[in-house]
Enzyme design. Structure first.
Site, PDB file in Angstrom:
ATOM      1  N   ASP A 166      -0.812  10.925   2.486  1.00 53.76           N
ATOM      2  CA  ASP A 166       0.306  11.749   2.980  1.00 53.76           C
ATOM      3  C   ASP A 166       0.471  11.662   4.500  1.00 53.76           C
ATOM      4  O   ASP A 166       0.953  12.595   5.131  1.00 53.76           O
ATOM      5  CB  ASP A 166       0.130  13.227   2.579  1.00 53.76           C
ATOM      6  N   LYS A 192       3.247   7.147   5.758  1.00 50.34           N
ATOM      7  CA  LYS A 192       3.341   5.682   5.657  1.00 50.34           C
ATOM      8  C   LYS A 192       4.739   5.217   5.285  1.00 50.34           C
ATOM      9  O   LYS A 192       5.189   4.164   5.720  1.00 50.34           O
ATOM     10  CB  LYS A 192       2.321   5.162   4.639  1.00 50.34           C
ATOM     11  N   GLY A 239       3.627   9.063  -3.333  1.00 50.18           N
ATOM     12  CA  GLY A 239       5.054   9.091  -3.040  1.00 50.18           C
ATOM     13  C   GLY A 239       5.305   8.884  -1.560  1.00 50.18           C
ATOM     14  O   GLY A 239       4.681   9.540  -0.729  1.00 50.18           O
ATOM     15  N   HIS A 240       6.186   7.942  -1.239  1.00 49.42           N
ATOM     16  CA  HIS A 240       6.556   7.704   0.151  1.00 49.42           C
ATOM     17  C   HIS A 240       7.957   8.255   0.397  1.00 49.42           C
ATOM     18  O   HIS A 240       8.910   7.856  -0.265  1.00 49.42           O
ATOM     19  CB  HIS A 240       6.499   6.212   0.479  1.00 49.42           C
ATOM     20  N   GLN A 264      -1.929   6.137  -0.753  1.00 50.43           N
ATOM     21  CA  GLN A 264      -3.014   7.093  -0.499  1.00 50.43           C
ATOM     22  C   GLN A 264      -3.639   6.861   0.889  1.00 50.43           C
ATOM     23  O   GLN A 264      -2.965   6.416   1.801  1.00 50.43           O
ATOM     24  CB  GLN A 264      -4.075   7.024  -1.613  1.00 50.43           C
TER      25      GLN A 264
END
Length: 430
Positions: free
Chosen positions: A14, A17, A41-42, A225
């Protein structure tokens, strides 16, 4: 000149990225996702649009970029198709821009059921999995019984593997967890329908990536991650099911390690963690200086509130070491804008000793008390600043102190969620 750049998280995930990959994708020809699944999730904000991607590399938002889901990823085809269709509705997807490794492994319905049932059985000892079936899918990969994306191209092979797997999975679900099993034809029909929609993207991605390297194209390798969730180097067992460190960029995409030119670690200006596991600098929820509120600290995949704490230089130094980081990107500096005093963890106290090297053992880490260095805040808005020298003096001092403590220089500083809210100090591709 760096041509092949790896992006990894330097904390517990988180770190931002998605935004950084989105920015750097402008200079890359290929963007390669090399591990993880839809448990990550990005989030990218472009103007008024907020886009969350779980499997497709963030570079898909740039026209003409080749986006690769490589062999180290585990793929849930239902989620993948949903992402493709959502991007198509926004006119942000072109078929020719996406390829999927034939050697990437599939997440199957029984993986998700096993994931949930396993967590339920653990009770208070649960790991905090997202329940997406990621762990069981990787377990099958290591157990040499997984089904790969390439198997979708051969109906007979797919059905044979599925039939063999369900004999074991149904027995395990029934006896071990008291769960209902699956019928072969139900899964077979479901996945053959998926195959029709994604078969055009399935290729030998290692060949594609290595040809691009030979042709001197710029490649951005995107991890999911963070380092402290790496299955080998993280706070085991409170980790993810894959290698999240830079070395996985090579094995997870089918290139040699000598082809990597530069490793860039993404880290927040403070620290967060989702799920279970020790977190030395964690602040009490009712006394977190509004870090969660100001930073919007809720999981992009799960929506779960993130645990928040001060910047941990001990943990981040460890990430710099195991990744061989050439530099960092410091994100969310703006979240600290209204704090009069900021703390940095420079060591731990453990049983009357001072620890400077990060211990990955949860049994030790949970009993570590952070040693803090206090710094004065800057109490000024930084979100519109574009040059490092124009940051408030105390903000510059904070950044330089972090660099000194972890042994890596900042290439980019993010001061907001949008692409434009960034301070570029050094170009990783130059």
């Amino acid at each position: 000149m760096a041509k092949n750049v790896v992006i990894v998280g330097a904390q517990w995930g988180d770190e931002g990225k998605g935004k950084i990959v989105d920015i750097l994708s402008q200079q890359a020809d290929l963007i390669v996702r090399f591990q993880g699944g839809n448990n990550a999730g990005h989030t990218i904000e472009v103007g008024t649009q907020k886009i969350v991607l779980h499997l497709i590399p963030s570079g898909i938002l740039h026209s003409g970029k080749q986006c690769v889901i490589a062999n180290g990823v585990v793929v849930d085809p239902k989620i993948l198709i949903g992402e493709i269709e959502a991007l198509q509705k926004r006119k942000l997807f072109r078929h020719k821009d996406l390829i999927i490794s034939k050697d990437a492994h599939l997440i199957m319905p029984y993986h998700k059921r096993l994931d949930h049932a396993g967590e339920r059985l653990k009770g208070a000892s649960k790991i905090g999995t997202t329940g997406r079936g990621i762990g069981p899918a990787y377990a099958d990969k290591i157990g040499r019984c997984a089904i790969q994306c390439g198997d979708l191209l051969n109906e007979e092979v797919f059905k044979e593997k599925l039939t063999t797997n369900l004999k074991e999975k149904n027995q395990y679900l029934s006896v071990m967890y008291g769960e209902k099993g699956f019928k072969v034809n139900e899964i077979y029909n479901e996945y053959m329908a998926y195959a029709k929609k994604i078969k055009r993207y399935i290729k030998d991605t290692s060949v594609v990536i290595n040809k691009a390297i030979k042709d001197k194209k710029a490649i951005l390798f995107e991890g999911a991650q963070g380092t402290l969730l790496d299955v080998d180097h993280g706070t085991y067992p409170f980790v993810t099911s894959s290698n999240t460190v830079a070395g996985q960029a090579a094995t997870g995409s089918g290139v040699g390690p000598t082809k990597i030119d530069l490793v860039l670690g993404i880290t927040k200006a403070y620290t967060t963690r989702v799920g279970e596991g020790p977190f030395p600098t964690e602040l009490p929820e009712d006394d977190d200086y509004d870090l969660r509120k100001m930073g919007g600290e809720f999981g992009a995949t799960t929506g779960r509130p993130r645990r928040c704490g001060w910047f941990d230089a001990v943990a981040t130094s460890f990430a710099v070491r195991v990744n061989g980081m050439d530099g960092i990107v410091l994100t969310k500096l703006d979240v600290l804008d209204q704090m009069q005093e900021i703390h940095i963890c420079t060591g731990y106290r453990y049983k009357k000793k001072i620890i400077r090297d990060f211990p990955t053992e949860p049994e030790i880490l949970k009993d570590c008390t952070p040693i803090y260095e206090k710094m004065a805040g800057w109490m000024k808005n930084t979100s519109e600043i574009k040059e490092f020298k124009k940051l408030p003096l105390n903000a510059r001092r904070y950044v330089r102190r972090i660099e000194e403590l972890i042994g890596a220089r900042a290439y980019i500083i993010s001061v907001g969620a949008e692409r434009t809210e960034s301070i570029h100090i050094k170009n990783p591709f130059s």
